[in-house]
Design a protein around this motif. Structure first.
Motif, PDB file in Angstrom:
ATOM      1  N   HIS A  30       0.821  -1.208   0.000  1.00  0.00           N
ATOM      2  CA  HIS A  30       0.000   0.000   0.000  1.00  0.00           C
ATOM      3  C   HIS A  30       0.859   1.264   0.000  1.00  0.00           C
ATOM      4  CE1 HIS A  30      -4.072  -1.578   0.095  1.00  0.00           C
ATOM      5  NE2 HIS A  30      -3.545  -2.606   0.724  1.00  0.00           N
ATOM      6  N   ILE A  33       1.806   1.674  -3.692  1.00  0.00           N
ATOM      7  CA  ILE A  33       0.674   2.176  -4.480  1.00  0.00           C
ATOM      8  C   ILE A  33       0.432   3.654  -4.149  1.00  0.00           C
ATOM      9  CG2 ILE A  33      -1.843   2.036  -4.804  1.00  0.00           C
ATOM     10  CD1 ILE A  33      -0.487  -0.219  -6.228  1.00  0.00           C
ATOM     11  N   GLU A  44      -3.590   6.991   1.946  1.00  0.00           N
ATOM     12  CA  GLU A  44      -4.271   6.127   0.968  1.00  0.00           C
ATOM     13  C   GLU A  44      -5.343   5.273   1.640  1.00  0.00           C
ATOM     14  OE1 GLU A  44      -5.059   2.304  -0.580  1.00  0.00           O
ATOM     15  OE2 GLU A  44      -3.172   2.413   0.514  1.00  0.00           O
ATOM     16  N   ASP A 110      -8.936   3.749  -7.385  1.00  0.00           N
ATOM     17  CA  ASP A 110      -9.715   2.568  -7.769  1.00  0.00           C
ATOM     18  C   ASP A 110      -9.140   1.904  -9.012  1.00  0.00           C
ATOM     19  OD1 ASP A 110     -11.437   2.806  -5.643  1.00  0.00           O
ATOM     20  OD2 ASP A 110     -13.039   3.768  -6.792  1.00  0.00           O
ATOM     21  N   PHE A 113      -6.091  -0.115  -8.075  1.00  0.00           N
ATOM     22  CA  PHE A 113      -6.386  -1.336  -7.321  1.00  0.00           C
ATOM     23  C   PHE A 113      -7.195  -2.360  -8.090  1.00  0.00           C
ATOM     24  CE2 PHE A 113      -5.203   1.264  -3.643  1.00  0.00           C
ATOM     25  CZ  PHE A 113      -4.337   0.370  -3.033  1.00  0.00           C
ATOM     26  N   SER A 114      -7.865  -1.966  -9.156  1.00  0.00           N
ATOM     27  CA  SER A 114      -8.687  -2.939  -9.879  1.00  0.00           C
ATOM     28  C   SER A 114      -7.825  -4.036 -10.503  1.00  0.00           C
ATOM     29  CB  SER A 114      -9.558  -2.266 -10.935  1.00  0.00           C
ATOM     30  OG  SER A 114      -8.759  -1.672 -11.934  1.00  0.00           O
ATOM     31  N   VAL A 116      -5.028  -5.101  -9.305  1.00  0.00           N
ATOM     32  CA  VAL A 116      -4.546  -5.907  -8.178  1.00  0.00           C
ATOM     33  C   VAL A 116      -5.620  -6.911  -7.779  1.00  0.00           C
ATOM     34  CG1 VAL A 116      -3.890  -5.809  -5.747  1.00  0.00           C
ATOM     35  CG2 VAL A 116      -2.993  -4.113  -7.354  1.00  0.00           C
ATOM     36  N   GLN A 117      -6.858  -6.453  -7.714  1.00  0.00           N
ATOM     37  CA  GLN A 117      -7.943  -7.364  -7.351  1.00  0.00           C
ATOM     38  C   GLN A 117      -8.056  -8.502  -8.357  1.00  0.00           C
ATOM     39  OE1 GLN A 117     -11.376  -4.821  -6.791  1.00  0.00           O
ATOM     40  NE2 GLN A 117     -10.992  -4.721  -4.601  1.00  0.00           N
TER      41      GLN A 117
END
Length: 160
Positions: A30, A33, A44, A110, A113-114, A116-117
């Motif tokens: 994190h 990122i 964050e 977002d 992180f998308s 990463v998800q």
């Protein structure tokens, strides 16, 4: 060659060590990122809270994060200076100030992180539904225990 089953205590120790390593790597991840968009990890993660819960007061942010009120004030100052949030007076109670996230900047996070998800979907694909339910239960209970420990520590600091 024996098929030695690890003891319950061995499994618990393995899980505790893996959880600790996962937590450490999550902090570093994190931080990485956050740095990409000019933020610190705490900033964050606070934006993540605002994305999840919507606008919050400084006290509510303190409650969710376990940070002290002066720390939250500094955190909000930094986020406001970076254009990530805006302080808005509550129209019904002018003494209350509500921290509103900048939705465009949240969308940037977002997008980061998308992907990463999606990568974690691959990790989870090998587990059946019962195993996924167990993993989810563990993570939910761990998060709740962390909140409880933060709250009890915060209470001790306020007493001293």
């Amino acid at each position: 060659m024996s098929s030695h089953q690890p003891s319950r205590e061995d499994l618990i120790q393995t899980l505790l060590l893996a959880s600790r390593e996962s937590s450490t790597l999550a902090v570093f991840f994190h931080t990485n990122i956050a740095e990409r968009v000019g933020l610190g990890a705490t900033e964050e993660k606070t934006l993540g809270l605002l994305g999840k819960f919507g606008p919050l007061t400084a006290g509510e942010i303190a409650s969710h994060t376990g940070l002290t009120t002066p720390s939250v004030t500094g955190l909000i100052d930094r986020l406001e200076k970076k254009g990530m949030v805006q302080r808005i007076r509550d129209p019904h109670d002018r003494r209350r100030v509500i921290v509103h996230p900048n939705q465009e900047r949240l969308a940037e996070l977002d997008r980061l992180f998308s992907s990463v998800q999606e990568a974690f979907h691959e990790v989870l694909d090998i587990y059946n539904d019962e195993q996924l339910a167990t993993i989810a239960d563990f993570l939910i209970r761990s998060a709740q225990r962390s909140k409880e420990l933060m709250a009890s520590q915060l209470g001790k600091e306020e007493e001293s």
